[in-house]
Design an enzyme around this catalytic site. Structure first.
Site, short mmCIF file in Angstrom:
data_model
loop_
_atom_site.label_atom_id
_atom_site.label_comp_id
_atom_site.label_asym_id
_atom_site.label_seq_id
_atom_site.Cartn_x
_atom_site.Cartn_y
_atom_site.Cartn_z
N THR A 199 -34.26 -8.63 16.97
CA THR A 199 -35.35 -7.72 16.60
C THR A 199 -35.15 -7.28 15.15
OG1 THR A 199 -34.09 -5.83 17.40
CG2 THR A 199 -35.63 -6.83 18.95
N VAL A 253 -34.62 -6.63 11.45
CA VAL A 253 -34.21 -7.50 10.35
C VAL A 253 -33.92 -8.90 10.86
CG1 VAL A 253 -32.45 -7.91 8.58
CG2 VAL A 253 -33.31 -5.60 8.96
N CYS A 254 -33.34 -8.98 12.08
CA CYS A 254 -32.98 -10.29 12.64
C CYS A 254 -34.19 -11.19 12.79
CB CYS A 254 -32.30 -10.09 14.00
SG CYS A 254 -30.83 -9.05 13.95
N SER A 255 -35.24 -10.69 13.45
CA SER A 255 -36.40 -11.53 13.74
C SER A 255 -37.36 -11.64 12.58
CB SER A 255 -37.15 -10.97 14.97
OG SER A 255 -37.61 -9.66 14.71
N VAL A 269 -33.34 -14.66 10.79
CA VAL A 269 -33.56 -15.94 11.48
C VAL A 269 -34.64 -16.77 10.78
CG1 VAL A 269 -34.29 -17.03 13.63
CG2 VAL A 269 -32.70 -15.11 13.69
#
Length: 468
Positions: free
Chosen positions: A78, A80-82, A86
């Site tokens: 979710t 920053v990650c998504s 990624v």
């Protein structure tokens, strides 16, 4: 690297890389050995998991014999990650594959997904704990997670390692190809100026002003020279932001390796004919040569198609350091464990051997104390970690010349190569300069001729023209 970098009609900035590779504390280590017995579970559907009894994959099957880009998320897919992390890898996967990367892997504590990137779960956190990448996010009700990080792993060896300062940051762990190859923004930057006006080339005040404006560790000035031999020849002078690198009593030889490499790279790629494989430089320290060479032994596929350049430099002697200079050394290096202290015969650099390469990489020197030391600067060196692929680590601090730390110093290895060659009984050595920008130097001793051959690469970052 700011507006100081310019080329073609006047200047070139080439970062002298020496095959740059820089990481975090674990650079050079074997990722499989660092996490013994650890396996990861690849993301799959429930039915696939049942069919395989939710089997896990040993790290050796993931990394050995492969070039792998791996990155880790603090946990949930979710925020920053998504939105950033990624996608940066998903969008650049073709570029990474084109660079010879076999697989791109994400390791997360939870919420793995199935896209072009391979996702693995580290559900008990053992992988990240083994690499000292575990982080406690209990205050955010997330429990034990991992730092946000990325790495390039070649046949199990960590070649580059980037860790964000905070889980919410996304500054150094993205998928830009530059972070995983020996290309721009690594190694030692130098500005290279090809001059056509002999009067300008003789104006030392102007040359020093240009170097101060660029504010890089070295600025090289080239002027085409007459040559009696087959190789083209150029006059070459080197300037730091505050002084010219030239012989001065009591030291009679002054060299600059990375700016010479950068100059040769610029000439071979932008000025000289394709059939020109050797170039000579007339310096105040004598004639130096640079030539195109094949990739060094052991570099393998990653070296194919790249322009490797070999510099032919004089070997430099060292001698025992005067006892009067020793008391300040422990304070200068903040109490690091010292094996020996020597002094170079030319620039008067203090050469301090520490007990390990890790100590060299981790040291935080007292720059003010180094300014008070005799000679040009302080070279700190130590044996490379076993299995790292290197023979020794080095860092070089030279605040007297306006350079707190020289990112990669070729000339320092003119004294280090015979020193470590003698200790290790080797004629060919691979050195890692453990500065924040870092770099690799491939060294060969010609003992009878008292020469050191230094091989490396360079990359032109910016081009432009001098207008002043």
């Amino acid at each position: 690297m700011a507006s100081a970098l310019a080329r073609r009609a006047g200047c070139s900035s080439a970062a002298a890389l020496w095959g740059a590779a820089r990481g975090f504390a674990s650079v050079g280590s074997d990722i499989v050995s660092s996490a013994p017995g650890v396996s990861l579970q690849k993301a799959r559907s429930w039915d696939e998991g049942v069919a395989t009894k939710f089997s896990t994959t040993p790290l050796k099957d993931i990394f050995h014999g492969k070039k792998v880009v791996i990155f880790g998320l603090p946990g949930a897919y979710t925020g920053v990650c998504s939105q950033s992390h990624v996608p940066s890898y998903k969008n650049n996967i073709d570029k990474l594959k084109a660079k010879g990367i076999d697989s791109v892997i994400c390791v997360a504590v939870n919420d793995p997904a199935r896209i072009v990137i391979e996702f693995y779960g580290d559900f008990d956190g053992s992988f990240h704990k083994s690499l000292d990448l575990e982080i406690d996010l209990s205050a955010a009700l997330l429990g034990r997670r991992s730092h946000r990080w990325s790495a390039f792993v070649d046949n199990g060896k960590i070649k580059a390692f980037n860790v964000e300062k905070a889980p919410s940051e996304f500054k150094v762990s993205g998928a830009e190809v530059d972070a995983f190859t020996a290309e721009p923004f690594k190694g030692n930057p130098a500005a290279v100026c090809l001059l056509e006006d002999a009067a300008k080339a003789a104006d030392e005040l102007w040359l020093q002003s240009v170097a101060a404006e660029f504010n890089l560790s070295e600025t090289a000035f080239l002027l085409r020279d007459s040559s009696d031999g087959a190789a083209p020849r150029f006059q070459l002078r080197w300037f730091t932001p505050v002084v010219e690198c030239a012989p001065a009593p009591p030291f009679q030889v002054e060299l600059c390796g990375h700016a010479t490499l950068a100059s040769a790279h610029f000439l071979f790629t932008s000025v000289l004919a394709e059939h020109d494989t050797v170039v000579e430089f007339a310096t105040k320290s004598g004639i130096l040569t640079a030539k195109k060479v094949p990739a060094p032994d052991g570099v393998g596929v990653s070296g194919e198609g790249k322009l490797f350049i070999e510099l032919d430099f004089p070997m430099i002697d060292l001698f025992e350091c005067d006892n009067a200079e020793l008391p300040s050394i422990p304070k200068t290096l903040n109490g690091a464990s010292i094996v020996s202290v020597h002094k170079s015969a030319t620039a008067g650099d203090l050469i301090v051997e520490l007990s390990s390469g890790k100590e060299v990489a981790d040291i935080i020197p007292d720059i003010h104390e180094i300014k008070e030391c005799s000679g040009r600067g302080v070279i700190v060196t130590g044996p490379a970690p076993a299995g790292s692929g290197y023979d020794f680590f080095t860092r070089f601090f030279c605040p007297k010349f306006g350079i707190d730390e020289d990112p990669v110093c070729g000339s320092a290895h003119c004294v280090l190569a015979p020193y470590w060659g003698g200790k290790l009984g080797k004629q060919k050595l691979t050195a890692f300069q453990a500065s924040p920008r870092s770099g690799i130097l491939y060294l060969e001793l010609e003992t009878a001729a008292r020469r050191v051959r230094i091989q490396g690469e360079a990359f032109t970052v910016m081009t432009g023209a001098l207008l002043a």
